[in-house]
Design a protein around this motif. Sequence first.
Motif, short mmCIF file in Angstrom:
data_model
loop_
_atom_site.label_atom_id
_atom_site.label_comp_id
_atom_site.label_asym_id
_atom_site.label_seq_id
_atom_site.Cartn_x
_atom_site.Cartn_y
_atom_site.Cartn_z
N LEU A 17 0.82 -1.21 0.00
CA LEU A 17 0.00 0.00 0.00
C LEU A 17 0.85 1.26 0.00
CD1 LEU A 17 -2.91 -0.85 2.43
CD2 LEU A 17 -3.09 -0.26 0.03
N VAL A 18 1.90 1.27 0.79
CA VAL A 18 2.77 2.45 0.87
C VAL A 18 3.45 2.69 -0.48
CG1 VAL A 18 4.91 3.32 1.90
CG2 VAL A 18 3.13 2.37 3.35
N ILE A 19 3.92 1.63 -1.12
CA ILE A 19 4.57 1.78 -2.43
C ILE A 19 3.59 2.32 -3.47
CG2 ILE A 19 5.58 0.48 -4.36
CD1 ILE A 19 6.86 -1.35 -2.21
N LEU A 20 2.39 1.75 -3.52
CA LEU A 20 1.42 2.18 -4.51
C LEU A 20 0.93 3.61 -4.25
CD1 LEU A 20 -0.65 -1.08 -4.99
CD2 LEU A 20 1.18 -0.18 -6.43
N LEU A 21 0.73 3.96 -2.99
CA LEU A 21 0.32 5.33 -2.68
C LEU A 21 1.43 6.33 -2.98
CD1 LEU A 21 -1.74 4.83 0.59
CD2 LEU A 21 -2.59 5.54 -1.66
N PHE A 22 2.68 5.92 -2.79
CA PHE A 22 3.81 6.78 -3.12
C PHE A 22 3.85 7.03 -4.62
CE2 PHE A 22 8.31 7.42 -4.20
CZ PHE A 22 8.54 8.58 -3.47
N ILE A 23 3.62 5.99 -5.42
CA ILE A 23 3.59 6.16 -6.88
C ILE A 23 2.48 7.12 -7.27
CG2 ILE A 23 3.11 4.98 -9.06
CD1 ILE A 23 4.50 2.51 -7.82
N TRP A 24 1.31 6.95 -6.68
CA TRP A 24 0.19 7.84 -7.00
C TRP A 24 0.50 9.28 -6.58
CZ3 TRP A 24 -4.84 8.81 -4.09
CH2 TRP A 24 -5.77 9.44 -4.93
N PHE A 25 1.13 9.45 -5.44
CA PHE A 25 1.51 10.78 -4.97
C PHE A 25 2.48 11.44 -5.95
CE2 PHE A 25 4.58 13.45 -2.70
CZ PHE A 25 3.73 14.43 -2.21
N ILE A 26 3.48 10.69 -6.39
CA ILE A 26 4.47 11.23 -7.32
C ILE A 26 3.79 11.67 -8.62
CG2 ILE A 26 6.46 10.63 -8.77
CD1 ILE A 26 7.15 11.20 -5.85
N VAL A 27 2.89 10.84 -9.13
CA VAL A 27 2.23 11.18 -10.39
C VAL A 27 1.29 12.36 -10.21
CG1 VAL A 27 0.58 10.34 -12.10
CG2 VAL A 27 2.44 8.88 -11.37
N SER A 28 0.46 12.34 -9.17
CA SER A 28 -0.54 13.40 -9.03
C SER A 28 0.06 14.71 -8.52
CB SER A 28 -1.67 12.95 -8.11
OG SER A 28 -1.19 12.69 -6.82
#
Length: 84
Positions: A17-28
Amino acid sequence: MTPEKRAAYWKANVRLLVILLFIWFIVSYGLGIILVEPLNTIQLGGYPLGFWFAQQGSIYTFLVLIFVYAAAMNRLDKKFDVDE
């Protein structure tokens, strides 16, 4: 399921979850807000790339991450023998 195995399963789930949320944060946030000006020099479908990431890219990324999470959780469930 033993307490150690349960703790390892939960730790793997939270890590994912942390990895996927970090990816989403970087993109958004990163590509849609911070790096919008340099990205606006590139066109995608007639629109500046920074605008595209701010309006569409983060949504598409989130949708892809949902499918990635579902697939990864299926593998994780099988690994820890908690699949249906």
